[in-house]
Design an enzyme around this catalytic site. Structure first.
Site, PDB file in Angstrom:
ATOM      1  N   GLN A  31       0.736  -1.234  -0.004  1.00 23.93           N
ATOM      2  CA  GLN A  31      -0.051  -0.061  -0.076  1.00 23.93           C
ATOM      3  C   GLN A  31       0.814   1.353   0.020  1.00 23.93           C
ATOM      4  OE1 GLN A  31      -1.666  -0.949   4.111  1.00 23.93           O
ATOM      5  NE2 GLN A  31      -1.729   1.169   4.409  1.00 23.93           N
TER       6      GLN A  31
ATOM      7  N   ASN B 197      -0.306  -9.190   4.724  1.00 25.15           N
ATOM      8  CA  ASN B 197      -0.423  -7.982   5.027  1.00 25.15           C
ATOM      9  C   ASN B 197      -0.282  -7.149   3.597  1.00 25.15           C
ATOM     10  OD1 ASN B 197      -0.528  -5.529   6.174  1.00 25.15           O
ATOM     11  ND2 ASN B 197       1.072  -5.911   7.581  1.00 25.15           N
TER      12      ASN B 197
ATOM     13  N   CYS C 249      -5.301   0.264   3.693  1.00 18.99           N
ATOM     14  CA  CYS C 249      -5.108  -1.036   3.974  1.00 18.99           C
ATOM     15  C   CYS C 249      -6.500  -1.777   3.699  1.00 18.99           C
ATOM     16  CB  CYS C 249      -4.897  -1.360   5.467  1.00 18.99           C
ATOM     17  SG  CYS C 249      -5.756  -0.561   6.569  1.00 18.99           S
TER      18      CYS C 249
ATOM     19  N   HIS D 168      -5.828  -1.117  11.709  1.00 15.14           N
ATOM     20  CA  HIS D 168      -5.165  -1.624  10.528  1.00 15.14           C
ATOM     21  C   HIS D 168      -6.238  -2.966   9.860  1.00 15.14           C
ATOM     22  CE1 HIS D 168      -2.070  -2.393   7.335  1.00 15.14           C
ATOM     23  NE2 HIS D 168      -1.864  -3.509   7.970  1.00 15.14           N
TER      24      HIS D 168
END
Length: 359
Positions: free
Chosen positions: A158, A323, A164, A302
């Protein structure tokens, strides 16, 4: 006799003066050694910072900024050293690309999830249903890794944009699309950043509103057709000839709150978008089973995507999370998070904000 006593007195006085001088010399020497040690340590940190800058291509505007960043870097190095000294840790932290950022900066730039307090009346999600409710222990495998089943695209990045929420929701849609069609295609996060008007681009967004946008607009296009720009000042390109939708979803559901058992059922069936509290230990996570020692569980900020779960050889149950901080973070872009903990919200709140798309 008197002369003898005078000689003894003079000798004692001399020895006391000599001892005082010795103590002063030793004190000066010890102090100089401490200063030398600190100097050598400081010089070592300076060299480490220079090497780190070269490794990550980091440059600064001037010496003032460089000095400020160096002090932050030193603090992060000290944190890593002290953290990893603790016994019985199931994970370690390390110096990574975030090592010259304060926690406030890190949260501002590299997270971005907003939590929905209550569902909106116009929501297309089914908050009162859970399609996997009736699954039993015998219905789900003891471990699963959706990467091995071809349902997970490469780790994305990102970058310096609080998007996110887009990466997590897109990864979940990519997963269910592959599971239902047999085809894995990388989808566009930038389309969500530009076009999901109820979210705030690089300033954060909701998983639920991301899914709602995809439903309303009848799908997402591919990453190739609408590549990621890590910026939110671009016009939405949907409706142009360059954009063709590659997949659709019909709805989404939220995983029941405070239930890792329910989350397990969902992840056994498909990748799931999950909220997590981002802390210093997550920022600098390197490897192992993350337990979020510095998490409160009440500040989920997040979003990641759970793409599996399993158990280590020494018996620790874990979640496998994809992630969006690039492959040079964590375990090649992934983090394993402790599963089945006593806290009802799960490690760092992972059982409080999870949702998945329906096709």
């Amino acid at each position: 006799m008197l002369k003898h006593l005078i000689n003894i007195y003079n000798f004692i006085h001399y020895m006391m003066r000599f001892a005082t001088v010795v103590f002063i010399i030793l004190g000066v020497w010890a102090n100089s050694q401490a200063i030398l040690s600190r100097t050598l340590h400081e010089n070592g940190l300076i060299d480490m910072h220079e090497q780190w800058m070269a490794q990550y291509g980091r440059t600064y505007a001037d010496d003032i900024e460089k000095n400020i960043r160096f002090e932050i870097f030193k603090n992060n190095v000290n944190y890593v050293e002290n953290f990893n000294k603790e016994a019985n840790r199931t994970y370690i932290v390390g110096i990574n690309k975030f090592a010259d950022l304060t926690n406030e900066e890190f949260l501002s730039y590299f997270t971005g999830l907003k939590m929905a307090v209550v569902p909106s009346s116009s929501s297309s999600g089914e908050y009162n249903s859970f399609k996997y409710e009736n699954l039993t222990v015998d219905d789900v495998p003891s471990s699963i890794d959706w990467r091995n089943k071809g349902a997970v695209t490469d780790v994305k990045n990102q970058r310096k944009c609080g998007s996110c929420w887009a990466f997590s929701s897109v990864a979940a849609v990519e997963g269910i699309t592959q599971i239902t069609t047999g085809y894995l295609v990388s989808l566009s996060e930038q389309q969500l950043v530009d076009c999901s008007s109820e979210n705030n681009g690089c300033n954060g967004g909701f998983l639920e509103k991301a899914f709602e946008y995809i439903i309303k607009n009848q799908g997402l296009t591919t990453e190739t057709s609408y590549p990621y720009e890590d910026r939110d000042d671009l016009a939405c390109e949907v409706g142009t000839n360059a954009v063709e939708f590659a997949t659709q979803i019909t709805g989404y559901e939220r995983v029941p709150l405070y239930s890792e058992e329910a989350l397990l059922k969902a992840v056994a069936m498909q990748p799931v978008s999950v909220g997590i509290e981002a802390t210093e230990s997550l920022k600098l996570y390197s490897s192992g089973i993350f337990t979020g020692d510095d998490c409160s569980g009440n500040d989920v900020s997040h979003a990641v995507t759970f793409v599996g779960y399993g158990t280590t050889e020494d018996g620790n149950n874990y979640w496998l999370a994809k992630n969006s901080w690039g492959e040079n973070w964590g375990e090649n872009g992934y983090v394993r998070i402790m599963r089945d903990v006593e806290s009802f919200e799960g490690v760092c709140g992972i059982a409080t904000a999870a949702a998945y798309p329906i096709v």
